[in-house]
Motif scaffolding. Structure first.
Motif, PDB file in Angstrom:
ATOM      1  N   GLU A  80       0.833  -1.201   0.000  1.00  0.00           N
ATOM      2  CA  GLU A  80       0.000   0.000   0.000  1.00  0.00           C
ATOM      3  C   GLU A  80       0.870   1.255   0.000  1.00  0.00           C
ATOM      4  N   SER A  81       1.933   1.248   0.812  1.00  0.00           N
ATOM      5  CA  SER A  81       2.843   2.393   0.864  1.00  0.00           C
ATOM      6  C   SER A  81       3.493   2.653  -0.485  1.00  0.00           C
ATOM      7  N   ALA A  82       3.742   1.577  -1.242  1.00  0.00           N
ATOM      8  CA  ALA A  82       4.356   1.705  -2.566  1.00  0.00           C
ATOM      9  C   ALA A  82       3.356   2.157  -3.621  1.00  0.00           C
ATOM     10  N   GLY A  83       2.064   2.172  -3.271  1.00  0.00           N
ATOM     11  CA  GLY A  83       1.051   2.618  -4.213  1.00  0.00           C
ATOM     12  C   GLY A  83       0.455   1.516  -5.075  1.00  0.00           C
ATOM     13  N   LEU A  84       0.750   0.253  -4.742  1.00  0.00           N
ATOM     14  CA  LEU A  84       0.163  -0.840  -5.520  1.00  0.00           C
ATOM     15  C   LEU A  84      -1.340  -0.880  -5.324  1.00  0.00           C
ATOM     16  N   MET A  85      -2.032  -1.292  -6.369  1.00  0.00           N
ATOM     17  CA  MET A  85      -3.484  -1.396  -6.334  1.00  0.00           C
ATOM     18  C   MET A  85      -3.905  -2.765  -6.858  1.00  0.00           C
ATOM     19  N   ALA A 130       8.161  -6.343 -13.600  1.00  0.00           N
ATOM     20  CA  ALA A 130       9.574  -6.557 -13.296  1.00  0.00           C
ATOM     21  C   ALA A 130       9.882  -6.029 -11.904  1.00  0.00           C
ATOM     22  N   ILE A 131      10.928  -6.597 -11.312  1.00  0.00           N
ATOM     23  CA  ILE A 131      11.462  -6.106 -10.048  1.00  0.00           C
ATOM     24  C   ILE A 131      12.945  -5.882 -10.266  1.00  0.00           C
ATOM     25  N   ASN A 132      13.379  -4.645 -10.002  1.00  0.00           N
ATOM     26  CA  ASN A 132      14.783  -4.261 -10.220  1.00  0.00           C
ATOM     27  C   ASN A 132      15.234  -4.632 -11.636  1.00  0.00           C
ATOM     28  N   TRP A 175       4.140 -15.536  -9.682  1.00  0.00           N
ATOM     29  CA  TRP A 175       4.164 -15.000  -8.327  1.00  0.00           C
ATOM     30  C   TRP A 175       5.412 -15.448  -7.578  1.00  0.00           C
ATOM     31  N   LEU A 176       5.905 -16.637  -7.860  1.00  0.00           N
ATOM     32  CA  LEU A 176       7.111 -17.127  -7.219  1.00  0.00           C
ATOM     33  C   LEU A 176       8.307 -16.219  -7.512  1.00  0.00           C
ATOM     34  N   ASP A 177       8.362 -15.638  -8.715  1.00  0.00           N
ATOM     35  CA  ASP A 177       9.427 -14.690  -9.055  1.00  0.00           C
ATOM     36  C   ASP A 177       9.391 -13.488  -8.123  1.00  0.00           C
ATOM     37  N   ILE A 178       8.194 -13.033  -7.812  1.00  0.00           N
ATOM     38  CA  ILE A 178       8.027 -11.870  -6.931  1.00  0.00           C
ATOM     39  C   ILE A 178       8.446 -12.239  -5.510  1.00  0.00           C
ATOM     40  N   LEU A 179       7.983 -13.379  -5.033  1.00  0.00           N
ATOM     41  CA  LEU A 179       8.343 -13.815  -3.681  1.00  0.00           C
ATOM     42  C   LEU A 179       9.848 -13.939  -3.524  1.00  0.00           C
ATOM     43  N   SER A 237      15.853  -9.510  -1.385  1.00  0.00           N
ATOM     44  CA  SER A 237      16.203  -8.086  -1.289  1.00  0.00           C
ATOM     45  C   SER A 237      16.836  -7.749   0.055  1.00  0.00           C
ATOM     46  N   GLY A 238      16.667  -8.642   1.032  1.00  0.00           N
ATOM     47  CA  GLY A 238      17.238  -8.385   2.358  1.00  0.00           C
ATOM     48  C   GLY A 238      16.639  -7.168   3.036  1.00  0.00           C
ATOM     49  N   GLY A 239      15.435  -6.803   2.644  1.00  0.00           N
ATOM     50  CA  GLY A 239      14.781  -5.641   3.238  1.00  0.00           C
ATOM     51  C   GLY A 239      15.137  -4.327   2.570  1.00  0.00           C
ATOM     52  N   ASP A 240      16.027  -4.381   1.566  1.00  0.00           N
ATOM     53  CA  ASP A 240      16.379  -3.169   0.832  1.00  0.00           C
ATOM     54  C   ASP A 240      15.220  -2.754  -0.068  1.00  0.00           C
ATOM     55  N   GLU A 241      15.184  -1.503  -0.429  1.00  0.00           N
ATOM     56  CA  GLU A 241      14.160  -0.984  -1.328  1.00  0.00           C
ATOM     57  C   GLU A 241      14.277  -1.674  -2.675  1.00  0.00           C
ATOM     58  N   ILE A 242      13.120  -1.975  -3.293  1.00  0.00           N
ATOM     59  CA  ILE A 242      13.112  -2.589  -4.618  1.00  0.00           C
ATOM     60  C   ILE A 242      12.358  -1.690  -5.582  1.00  0.00           C
ATOM     61  N   LEU A 243      12.710  -1.795  -6.857  1.00  0.00           N
ATOM     62  CA  LEU A 243      12.069  -1.014  -7.904  1.00  0.00           C
ATOM     63  C   LEU A 243      11.092  -1.910  -8.651  1.00  0.00           C
TER      64      LEU A 243
END
Length: 72
Positions: free
Chosen positions: A27-32, A39-41, A48-52, A58-64
């Motif tokens: 929600e904070s990232a604005g996903l709806m 894509a991620i980074n 969905w497994l790719d996203i997980l 990511s180790g808790g780092d910000e992702i794009l």
């Protein structure tokens, strides 16, 4: 022992967002709901497994996120 089963599990082979929990990072990232995570980074997500895996690694780092919303 008692086992209870509800429905038959089915694999999730989409990157479409089905739910966004209130006060969550999503929600904070604005996903709806119905956004499609492409894509991620800059790495394509096909399931969905790719996203997980990307979020876990990511180790808790910000992702794009690259997201498709509607016809945009």
């Amino acid at each position: 022992m008692v086992y209870t089963f509800v429905g038959i599990p089915t694999p999730v082979d989409t990157t479409r967002v089905g739910r966004v929990t209130e006060s969550s990072p999503a929600e904070s990232a604005g996903l709806m709901v119905d956004d499609i995570i492409l894509a991620i980074n800059d790495r394509e997500t096909l399931a969905w497994l790719d996203i997980l895996e990307a979020v876990k690694n990511s180790g808790g780092d910000e992702i794009l996120l690259t997201v498709q919303r509607g016809e945009q």
